[in-house]
Design a protein around this motif. Structure first.
Motif, PDB file in Angstrom:
ATOM      1  N   MET A 326      13.637 -32.432 -21.230  1.00 56.17           N
ATOM      2  CA  MET A 326      14.317 -33.392 -22.112  1.00 56.17           C
ATOM      3  C   MET A 326      15.111 -32.674 -23.188  1.00 56.17           C
ATOM      4  SD  MET A 326      11.231 -36.189 -22.417  1.00 56.17           S
ATOM      5  CE  MET A 326      12.059 -37.293 -23.579  1.00 56.17           C
ATOM      6  N   ASP A 327      14.542 -31.588 -23.701  1.00 61.30           N
ATOM      7  CA  ASP A 327      15.220 -30.824 -24.751  1.00 61.30           C
ATOM      8  C   ASP A 327      16.417 -30.044 -24.224  1.00 61.30           C
ATOM      9  OD1 ASP A 327      13.411 -31.651 -26.713  1.00 61.30           O
ATOM     10  OD2 ASP A 327      12.075 -29.941 -26.371  1.00 61.30           O
ATOM     11  N   THR A 328      16.359 -29.606 -22.968  1.00 59.03           N
ATOM     12  CA  THR A 328      17.383 -28.690 -22.454  1.00 59.03           C
ATOM     13  C   THR A 328      18.439 -29.369 -21.596  1.00 59.03           C
ATOM     14  OG1 THR A 328      15.887 -28.124 -20.621  1.00 59.03           O
ATOM     15  CG2 THR A 328      15.881 -26.661 -22.543  1.00 59.03           C
ATOM     16  N   VAL A 329      18.043 -30.366 -20.792  1.00 56.94           N
ATOM     17  CA  VAL A 329      19.027 -31.022 -19.922  1.00 56.94           C
ATOM     18  C   VAL A 329      19.159 -32.519 -20.206  1.00 56.94           C
ATOM     19  CG1 VAL A 329      18.744 -29.323 -18.092  1.00 56.94           C
ATOM     20  CG2 VAL A 329      17.356 -31.394 -18.048  1.00 56.94           C
ATOM     21  N   GLY A 330      18.389 -33.015 -21.182  1.00 55.25           N
ATOM     22  CA  GLY A 330      18.505 -34.419 -21.563  1.00 55.25           C
ATOM     23  C   GLY A 330      17.567 -35.318 -20.777  1.00 55.25           C
ATOM     24  N   ASN A 331      17.418 -36.546 -21.273  1.00 57.77           N
ATOM     25  CA  ASN A 331      16.486 -37.490 -20.646  1.00 57.77           C
ATOM     26  C   ASN A 331      16.862 -37.794 -19.201  1.00 57.77           C
ATOM     27  OD1 ASN A 331      15.356 -37.507 -23.161  1.00 57.77           O
ATOM     28  ND2 ASN A 331      15.929 -39.597 -23.670  1.00 57.77           N
ATOM     29  N   LYS A 332      18.159 -37.920 -18.932  1.00 58.12           N
ATOM     30  CA  LYS A 332      18.577 -38.241 -17.571  1.00 58.12           C
ATOM     31  C   LYS A 332      18.250 -37.086 -16.627  1.00 58.12           C
ATOM     32  CE  LYS A 332      22.503 -39.926 -14.836  1.00 58.12           C
ATOM     33  NZ  LYS A 332      23.927 -40.350 -14.869  1.00 58.12           N
ATOM     34  N   GLY A 333      18.512 -35.876 -17.060  1.00 53.52           N
ATOM     35  CA  GLY A 333      18.211 -34.715 -16.222  1.00 53.52           C
ATOM     36  C   GLY A 333      16.720 -34.513 -16.015  1.00 53.52           C
ATOM     37  N   ALA A 334      15.919 -35.045 -16.932  1.00 53.47           N
ATOM     38  CA  ALA A 334      14.458 -34.895 -16.846  1.00 53.47           C
ATOM     39  C   ALA A 334      13.787 -36.121 -16.258  1.00 53.47           C
ATOM     40  CB  ALA A 334      13.892 -34.621 -18.240  1.00 53.47           C
ATOM     41  N   ARG A 335      14.573 -37.049 -15.693  1.00 56.84           N
ATOM     42  CA  ARG A 335      13.982 -38.319 -15.270  1.00 56.84           C
ATOM     43  C   ARG A 335      12.900 -38.132 -14.209  1.00 56.84           C
ATOM     44  NH1 ARG A 335      18.901 -37.632 -13.046  1.00 56.84           N
ATOM     45  NH2 ARG A 335      19.329 -38.232 -10.881  1.00 56.84           N
ATOM     46  N   GLY A 336      13.057 -37.139 -13.332  1.00 58.11           N
ATOM     47  CA  GLY A 336      12.028 -36.896 -12.323  1.00 58.11           C
ATOM     48  C   GLY A 336      10.729 -36.440 -12.950  1.00 58.11           C
ATOM     49  N   GLU A 337      10.813 -35.504 -13.885  1.00 62.21           N
ATOM     50  CA  GLU A 337       9.610 -34.992 -14.553  1.00 62.21           C
ATOM     51  C   GLU A 337       8.950 -36.078 -15.401  1.00 62.21           C
ATOM     52  OE1 GLU A 337      11.646 -31.596 -13.001  1.00 62.21           O
ATOM     53  OE2 GLU A 337      12.385 -33.330 -14.132  1.00 62.21           O
ATOM     54  N   ILE A 338       9.770 -36.909 -16.063  1.00 62.96           N
ATOM     55  CA  ILE A 338       9.211 -38.002 -16.861  1.00 62.96           C
ATOM     56  C   ILE A 338       8.465 -38.981 -15.963  1.00 62.96           C
ATOM     57  CG2 ILE A 338       9.774 -39.983 -18.332  1.00 62.96           C
ATOM     58  CD1 ILE A 338      12.179 -38.335 -19.382  1.00 62.96           C
ATOM     59  N   ALA A 339       9.056 -39.314 -14.811  1.00 66.79           N
ATOM     60  CA  ALA A 339       8.402 -40.227 -13.875  1.00 66.79           C
ATOM     61  C   ALA A 339       7.101 -39.629 -13.344  1.00 66.79           C
ATOM     62  CB  ALA A 339       9.349 -40.565 -12.721  1.00 66.79           C
ATOM     63  N   MET A 340       7.122 -38.334 -13.042  1.00 65.24           N
ATOM     64  CA  MET A 340       5.919 -37.703 -12.499  1.00 65.24           C
ATOM     65  C   MET A 340       4.779 -37.717 -13.501  1.00 65.24           C
ATOM     66  SD  MET A 340       7.169 -34.452 -10.193  1.00 65.24           S
ATOM     67  CE  MET A 340       8.688 -33.993 -11.027  1.00 65.24           C
ATOM     68  N   ILE A 341       5.073 -37.363 -14.737  1.00 66.79           N
ATOM     69  CA  ILE A 341       3.983 -37.298 -15.711  1.00 66.79           C
ATOM     70  C   ILE A 341       3.505 -38.693 -16.077  1.00 66.79           C
ATOM     71  CG2 ILE A 341       5.433 -37.189 -17.788  1.00 66.79           C
ATOM     72  CD1 ILE A 341       2.038 -35.476 -17.064  1.00 66.79           C
ATOM     73  N   LYS A 342       4.404 -39.699 -15.981  1.00 68.44           N
ATOM     74  CA  LYS A 342       3.972 -41.073 -16.273  1.00 68.44           C
ATOM     75  C   LYS A 342       3.002 -41.584 -15.206  1.00 68.44           C
ATOM     76  CE  LYS A 342       3.858 -45.023 -18.408  1.00 68.44           C
ATOM     77  NZ  LYS A 342       3.049 -45.762 -17.433  1.00 68.44           N
ATOM     78  N   VAL A 343       3.053 -41.037 -14.013  1.00 71.24           N
ATOM     79  CA  VAL A 343       2.056 -41.354 -12.991  1.00 71.24           C
ATOM     80  C   VAL A 343       0.791 -40.525 -13.213  1.00 71.24           C
ATOM     81  CG1 VAL A 343       1.503 -41.271 -10.528  1.00 71.24           C
ATOM     82  CG2 VAL A 343       3.767 -42.032 -11.262  1.00 71.24           C
ATOM     83  N   VAL A 344       0.977 -39.245 -13.448  1.00 72.02           N
ATOM     84  CA  VAL A 344      -0.162 -38.320 -13.497  1.00 72.02           C
ATOM     85  C   VAL A 344      -1.058 -38.572 -14.707  1.00 72.02           C
ATOM     86  CG1 VAL A 344      -0.797 -35.888 -13.825  1.00 72.02           C
ATOM     87  CG2 VAL A 344       0.966 -36.505 -12.162  1.00 72.02           C
ATOM     88  N   ALA A 345      -0.480 -38.662 -15.903  1.00 72.95           N
ATOM     89  CA  ALA A 345      -1.292 -38.696 -17.122  1.00 72.95           C
ATOM     90  C   ALA A 345      -2.239 -39.889 -17.197  1.00 72.95           C
ATOM     91  CB  ALA A 345      -0.388 -38.633 -18.354  1.00 72.95           C
ATOM     92  N   PRO A 346      -1.779 -41.135 -16.960  1.00 71.75           N
ATOM     93  CA  PRO A 346      -2.740 -42.249 -17.011  1.00 71.75           C
ATOM     94  C   PRO A 346      -3.833 -42.139 -15.950  1.00 71.75           C
ATOM     95  CG  PRO A 346      -0.489 -43.079 -17.142  1.00 71.75           C
ATOM     96  CD  PRO A 346      -0.401 -41.637 -16.759  1.00 71.75           C
TER      97      PRO A 346
END
Length: 414
Positions: A326-346
């Motif tokens: 998110m810091d380096t390529v922006g929220n759009k570029g990190a959308r895959g990682e954001i989606a993955m952690i939103k599944v994993v963490a809960p």
């Protein structure tokens, strides 16, 4: 990727840990007792005196508004720098508000900061940053499958210099707080526009005429007073046209920008919640004896403790990677990682907390320990900000797109 703490973050971590040891952990029972007393007197939705008093101490300790990356209004931390601090705050579910870092206010503040006009920032963002008011985000609706945000039916219709809003919203987190002064409402301004350009977001004062808060929605029996997740009806609610955020048809764009940071903040806090559950599990099983030896010495317990540590470390690393992206390529570029952690963490939090409950025996399912409420919170986050299934679909589409064959070049017979 370098996940080492900067000197600034290390200093903040030490101050935050010391604050928890001095003011948060010793007051967990005090908080529950104050909530119970307020409820008994018929004032469940009154803000707790405990949290309000601790806010002053947090300001004095320089632990206020630690979020808001790339903003002069926050602490100037990146997402990666904020992650370990947010994790600490997540160890006790009510603690983030002490530092003005609680959902949905953080997401709403980031939304107004990023997409609001100067006038909107002055009227709503500044008092939110000072902790003088609270806010709610109204997106989910009971009549449609809100996992697909394009289904939203709430109408936002231009009428001269105003917008008129009609809709039924629920799971409006924060709307139960008596200090809640502003809603961010998502609805449709143009049902005939392309699918992702029909929606808009508008700022609606909580005391506007035509708003009815029907009831709080319980989460596994908890009503989350004084915060609350409310069922809200908006009937011919009129607000100035200047209350629109960014412009008509930009609601879906704003939602994606808002939910990215919101999702990762939830994940950061969940890592802390899982870490706390593991800590409680190891202490409890070390102190209790069953069948001639401490529970911690039984093989099944050791296996669960080991698995919990592995799962937490994996989830933390993925969360940090998402923050770095998110810091380096922006929220759009990190959308895959954001989606993955939103599944994993809960999911890992639910599993670790469940094991901790099991290790505590019957004590784990009552409020003598914080585990039952922790489980309710973690399980809810498999639905909030998009259910697991939606995020898995998004991850799969990104993966499949890597291997889509290029179109055939008919001129060369390929």
């Amino acid at each position: 990727m370098n996940f080492d703490y900067t000197p600034k973050v290390q200093a903040l971590r030490e101050r935050l840990i010391a604050f928890f040891d001095a003011h948060i952990y010793p007051n967990e029972r005090v908080y529950l007792e104050e909530i119970a007393a307020n409820r008994a007197s018929g004032n469940a939705w009154v803000p707790t005196e405990l949290i309000e008093s601790l806010k002053d101490k947090a300001r004095e300790a320089g632990l206020w508004n630690l979020f808001l990356p790339e903003s002069q209004r926050g602490a100037g931390l990146t997402n990666l720098e904020y992650a370990p601090l947010c994790e600490i705050m997540g160890r006790v579910p009510w603690a983030p508000e002490v530092f003005n870092c609680n959902a949905p206010d953080t997401g709403n503040m980031e939304t107004i900061e990023r997409y609001g006009s100067d006038e909107q920032k002055l009227q709503w963002l500044e008092p939110l940053l000072r902790g003088e008011i609270r806010s709610a985000f109204l997106m989910t609706e009971p009549e449609v499958a809100s996992s697909d945000a394009t289904n939203i039916q709430c109408s936002i219709v231009r009428d001269g210099d105003s917008y008129v809003i009609n809709g039924h919203k629920w799971w409006s987190s924060g709307a139960g707080d008596l200090r809640c002064s502003i809603y961010i409402v998502m609805g449709k301004t143009d049902p005939g526009a392309p699918r992702h350009q029909q929606q808009s977001m508008v700022l609606v004062p909580a005391d506007a005429s035509g708003i009815t808060v029907h009831r709080p929605l319980n989460v596994f029996g908890y009503d989350d007073a004084p915060h609350g997740h409310m069922d809200v009806m908006l009937e011919n609610v009129r607000v100035p046209a200047s209350n629109i955020l960014l412009g008509e048809g930009r609601g879906f764009e704003i939602a994606q920008g808002r939910l990215g940071p919101g999702r990762i903040h939830h994940c950061m806090r969940l890592i802390g919640l899982a870490e706390r559950a593991l800590e409680l599990m190891t202490k409890r099983t070390s102190q209790r004896v069953a069948f001639g030896k401490p529970i911690a010495q039984h093989g099944v317990t050791q296996e669960r403790i080991a698995e919990a540590r592995i799962m937490i470390e994996q989830a933390r690393l993925l969360t940090l990677k998402a923050a770095y992206m998110m810091d380096t390529v922006g929220n759009k570029g990190a959308r895959g990682e954001i989606a993955m952690i939103k599944v994993v963490a809960p999911n890992i939090a639910c599993q670790v907390i469940d094991w901790a409950i099991q290790a505590h025996g019957a004590a784990g399912i009552c409020d003598d320990f914080p585990l039952a409420y922790a489980y309710a919170s973690a399980r809810t986050l498999r639905l909030a900000d998009g259910p697991d299934e939606v995020h898995r679909n998004a991850i799969a589409k990104l993966e499949l797109s890597k291997y889509v064959a290029p179109p055939a070049d008919s001129a060369h017979g390929r």
